[in-house]
Design an enzyme around this catalytic site. Sequence first.
Site, PDB file in Angstrom:
ATOM      1  N   HIS A  64      10.795   8.549   5.755  1.00 11.68           N
ATOM      2  CA  HIS A  64       9.591   7.801   5.396  1.00 11.68           C
ATOM      3  C   HIS A  64       8.363   8.689   5.627  1.00 11.68           C
ATOM      4  CE1 HIS A  64      11.455   3.716   5.118  1.00 11.68           C
ATOM      5  NE2 HIS A  64      12.420   4.394   5.694  1.00 11.68           N
ATOM      6  N   ASP A  87       0.806  -1.231   0.000  1.00 15.52           N
ATOM      7  CA  ASP A  87       0.000   0.000   0.000  1.00 15.52           C
ATOM      8  C   ASP A  87       0.836   1.278   0.000  1.00 15.52           C
ATOM      9  OD1 ASP A  87       0.741  -0.920   2.580  1.00 15.52           O
ATOM     10  OD2 ASP A  87      -0.746   0.358   3.544  1.00 15.52           O
ATOM     11  N   GLU A 112      -0.735  -2.088   5.227  1.00 12.06           N
ATOM     12  CA  GLU A 112       0.235  -2.081   6.332  1.00 12.06           C
ATOM     13  C   GLU A 112       0.189  -0.772   7.089  1.00 12.06           C
ATOM     14  OE1 GLU A 112       3.295  -1.559   8.938  1.00 12.06           O
ATOM     15  OE2 GLU A 112       3.247  -0.321   7.140  1.00 12.06           O
ATOM     16  N   GLU A 113      -0.061   0.320   6.364  1.00 17.22           N
ATOM     17  CA  GLU A 113      -0.072   1.635   7.020  1.00 17.22           C
ATOM     18  C   GLU A 113      -1.320   1.820   7.885  1.00 17.22           C
ATOM     19  OE1 GLU A 113       2.475   3.396   6.997  1.00 17.22           O
ATOM     20  OE2 GLU A 113       3.584   3.057   5.144  1.00 17.22           O
TER      21      GLU A 113
HETATM   22 ZN   LIG Z   1       5.204   3.482   6.452  1.00 18.12          ZN
HETATM   23 ZN   LIG Z   2       6.417   0.814   5.524  1.00 20.46          ZN
END
Ligand SMILES: [Zn+2]
Ligand SMILES: [Zn+2]
Length: 429
Positions: A398, A102, A168-169
């Site tokens: 990130h 994602d 995942e986020e």
């Molecule tokens: Zn992330």
């Molecule tokens: Zn990540």
Amino acid sequence: MKSLRLIPLALMLTTTASSAQDPLARVEQEAAKVSPAMIEIRHHIHQNPELSNREEKTAALIADYLRKLGLQVRTGVARHGVVALLEGGRPGPVVAVRADIDALPVTEQPDLPFASKVRTTYLGQEVGVMHACGHDVHTAVQLGVATVLTAMKADLPGTVKFIFQPAEEGPPPGEAGGASLMVKEGVLENPRPQAIFGLHAFSEMAVGEIGYSEGPALSAADTWEVKIVGRQSHGARPELSIDPIVTAAEFIQALQTIRSRSFSGHEPGVVTIGTVHGGQRHNIIPADVTLTGTIRTFRPEMSVLAEARLRAILKGVTEAGGATGEVVRYERGAPATINHTELTRRVVPSLERAVGKQHVTRVPPAMGSEDFSFFANEVPGFFYRLGQVKPGTTSGDHHTPTFLADDGSIPVGIKAMSVLILDYLSRPR
Ligand SMILES: [Zn+2]
Ligand SMILES: [Zn+2]
């Protein structure tokens, strides 16, 4: 959407295994062969990013590719998850490997030829969409690993389960999703892997480098929201108010004692207040203040302690000020990612063989969190960091618009993970 040239795949599948050849040399050869196509796939995914639980086209691309490889493919796992099984030609254990797929509501700084121009609506706001955490790299690497190991299928002693994980986020509010939902839907059953592996591109590490932690690797992430209710008054008449701003200030200060006074000096942890909202005008004492924040810990008992302290501090400071305090929510997100000690010691030599001993470094745990932990809480897991920064350049952090993962990380990732899996399967306990 440009068409993907996947012609090399057909060529690769016709390659017959030569058992006499050194497996490392064979992986190197196959990884080099597949990398250009995987870089192209990565560009395509990067240009067409999809938010958590909306990874429809990304999942279709992955499933299509894996079917062409000849793997048994399951789609629609935890919404847009894809799971593929590669059964080797020789008996052996089952292992799993996971990539997340994602993207994030971040607007990319458009100086890459394959930068994302995608925009969408997220929580009612128009936003750019960007692979600002490197999950495009993870996806391309894992498709590459599937290709390499498929080419070596005849000699592969065991079974590899490839897990492509959505969200995942974190799914949008009110939705389920991610690793925990995959586990709930049985992704680790039939067959059950005896170990699971994963990697994450890392914005502070050069291409060619790998970092790992033994034991604690990434923290658990709790989120909370607190509301302090007082009484509104004219800004000039504080004696008529119960000032929630003054009480909030005391709460903010006192909350830091969780980390400094309730945790041992040796205990890792972070207490952060991310938002403070209250008031409309400089000369009005408002009725209430709302605060949100995150608490990061490595052991479940520390998370429990932190929540208890937060509640006690809120009760104490609001009572002292005559206000009332409410914990609107205290939510536990992903648990800490703990690398299985024995597994770590077993597989690190494979990483060293793959990229050179001097390029594999043991690193301290990070306070970021990863829902890989939901898998690693079920079966022994190992999660490591893949260098993504082209030497001579830098990457933003990130989740920021300047996050930049270099294509050079893809061949390294393919090789490292392929060698790791192959070694693990080849040397059962
Ligand atoms: Zn992330
Ligand atoms: Zn990540």
